[in-house]
Design a protein around this motif. Structure first.
Motif, mmCIF file in Angstrom:
data_model
loop_
_atom_site.group_PDB
_atom_site.id
_atom_site.type_symbol
_atom_site.label_atom_id
_atom_site.label_comp_id
_atom_site.label_asym_id
_atom_site.label_seq_id
_atom_site.Cartn_x
_atom_site.Cartn_y
_atom_site.Cartn_z
ATOM 1 N N ASN A 121 0.861 -1.197 0.000
ATOM 2 C CA ASN A 121 0.000 0.000 0.000
ATOM 3 C C ASN A 121 0.893 1.242 0.000
ATOM 4 O O ASN A 121 1.950 1.240 0.642
ATOM 5 C CB ASN A 121 -0.867 0.059 1.247
ATOM 6 C CG ASN A 121 -1.882 -1.056 1.379
ATOM 7 O OD1 ASN A 121 -2.450 -1.229 2.444
ATOM 8 N ND2 ASN A 121 -2.140 -1.829 0.343
ATOM 9 N N TYR A 122 0.457 2.284 -0.703
ATOM 10 C CA TYR A 122 1.209 3.543 -0.665
ATOM 11 C C TYR A 122 0.287 4.734 -0.903
ATOM 12 O O TYR A 122 -0.795 4.604 -1.470
ATOM 13 C CB TYR A 122 2.371 3.560 -1.672
ATOM 14 C CG TYR A 122 2.004 3.207 -3.097
ATOM 15 C CD1 TYR A 122 1.581 4.181 -4.001
ATOM 16 C CD2 TYR A 122 2.099 1.891 -3.549
ATOM 17 C CE1 TYR A 122 1.253 3.854 -5.303
ATOM 18 C CE2 TYR A 122 1.780 1.556 -4.855
ATOM 19 C CZ TYR A 122 1.366 2.541 -5.727
ATOM 20 O OH TYR A 122 1.045 2.213 -7.020
ATOM 21 N N SER A 123 0.757 5.901 -0.420
ATOM 22 C CA SER A 123 0.123 7.200 -0.661
ATOM 23 C C SER A 123 1.211 8.137 -1.146
ATOM 24 O O SER A 123 2.335 8.107 -0.630
ATOM 25 C CB SER A 123 -0.491 7.765 0.615
ATOM 26 O OG SER A 123 -1.523 6.945 1.086
ATOM 27 N N SER A 124 0.880 8.970 -2.131
ATOM 28 C CA SER A 124 1.890 9.853 -2.710
ATOM 29 C C SER A 124 1.237 11.149 -3.182
ATOM 30 O O SER A 124 0.203 11.124 -3.845
ATOM 31 C CB SER A 124 2.559 9.149 -3.904
ATOM 32 O OG SER A 124 3.437 10.014 -4.587
ATOM 33 N N GLY A 140 -7.972 2.180 -4.881
ATOM 34 C CA GLY A 140 -7.048 3.269 -5.152
ATOM 35 C C GLY A 140 -7.543 4.259 -6.185
ATOM 36 O O GLY A 140 -8.347 3.935 -7.054
ATOM 37 N N TYR A 152 -3.397 7.256 -4.099
ATOM 38 C CA TYR A 152 -3.378 6.353 -2.954
ATOM 39 C C TYR A 152 -3.956 5.019 -3.409
ATOM 40 O O TYR A 152 -4.782 4.960 -4.308
ATOM 41 C CB TYR A 152 -4.143 6.923 -1.747
ATOM 42 C CG TYR A 152 -5.629 7.112 -1.965
ATOM 43 C CD1 TYR A 152 -6.527 6.096 -1.642
ATOM 44 C CD2 TYR A 152 -6.130 8.299 -2.491
ATOM 45 C CE1 TYR A 152 -7.890 6.261 -1.840
ATOM 46 C CE2 TYR A 152 -7.481 8.470 -2.697
ATOM 47 C CZ TYR A 152 -8.361 7.450 -2.367
ATOM 48 O OH TYR A 152 -9.703 7.615 -2.569
ATOM 49 N N THR A 153 -3.495 3.933 -2.789
ATOM 50 C CA THR A 153 -3.906 2.589 -3.208
ATOM 51 C C THR A 153 -5.120 2.060 -2.469
ATOM 52 O O THR A 153 -5.707 1.078 -2.888
ATOM 53 C CB THR A 153 -2.778 1.569 -2.983
ATOM 54 O OG1 THR A 153 -2.440 1.562 -1.584
ATOM 55 C CG2 THR A 153 -1.560 1.890 -3.816
#
Length: 187
Positions: free
Chosen positions: A78-81, A116, A144-145
């Motif tokens: 999981n990631y947020s950017s 996402g 974001y995922t």
């Protein structure tokens, strides 16, 4: 009576004067929207987070060791950017520790699944892991995922075995390595 009319006229004229003054005045203040730089990465797991490849000893002389070569890990990336205009990010994977001779660990990164939104990264497919960072997801923008399992990119592992090198250099024992994931700027 004249006194009352004078007072009434005074109030009426005062109202018009204040109205005229109020329409000529402005007031302002600034409203700011501040969007921070965001680069967050996590692994979410269904059950046990350890990936274990076990071998079974042969039961008949002359047979090779049966080394399990595929492991569905149930690990989700999981990631947020949040990035600036024209900026991209990527995720790399690095092995810390010594991989036994004759064995290669392959990481398969699936495409993003789940809730996402935004400019999600693209999987680079199956990658052979090493002690140097290898790009596994690229082209991440502002996105974001989604959080948790069944969101983000599913990970699975495979072993590739070079039998000549493996049997020439193998020793009994257990080897453990760690896989480190890093979200970093790509340009």
């Amino acid at each position: 009576m004249k006194y009352r009319i004078s007072i009434l006229i005074f109030f009426i004229l005062s109202s018009f004067a204040n109205y005229g003054l109020a329409s000529d005045k402005e007031a302002e203040h600034k409203a700011s929207v501040i969007i921070p730089d965001v680069a967050l990465l996590s692994l979410k797991v269904e059950g046990n987070s350890n990936v274990e490849f076990q071998s079974a000893a042969p039961t008949t002389a002359g047979e090779k060791i049966d080394l399990q070569s595929k492991q569905e890990s149930n690990i989700w990336l999981n990631y947020s950017s949040i990035v600036t205009s024209n900026q991209k990010r990527k995720i790399t994977a690095t092995v810390v520790g010594d991989i036994p001779n004759g064995i290669s660990i392959k990481l398969k990164v699936g495409e993003n699944i789940g809730a996402g939104i935004g400019e999600l990264g693209l999987s680079n497919g199956s990658i052979v892991l090493s002690n140097s960072p290898v790009d596994i997801i690229s082209g991440i923008g502002s996105c974001y995922t989604g959080v948790g399992v069944q969101n983000g990119h599913p990970l699975s592992y495979n072993l590739e075995i070079d039998e000549n090198s493996f049997y020439s250099n193998s020793e009994k024992g257990e080897t453990s390595v760690s896989v480190i994931y890093t979200l970093t700027d790509d340009n």
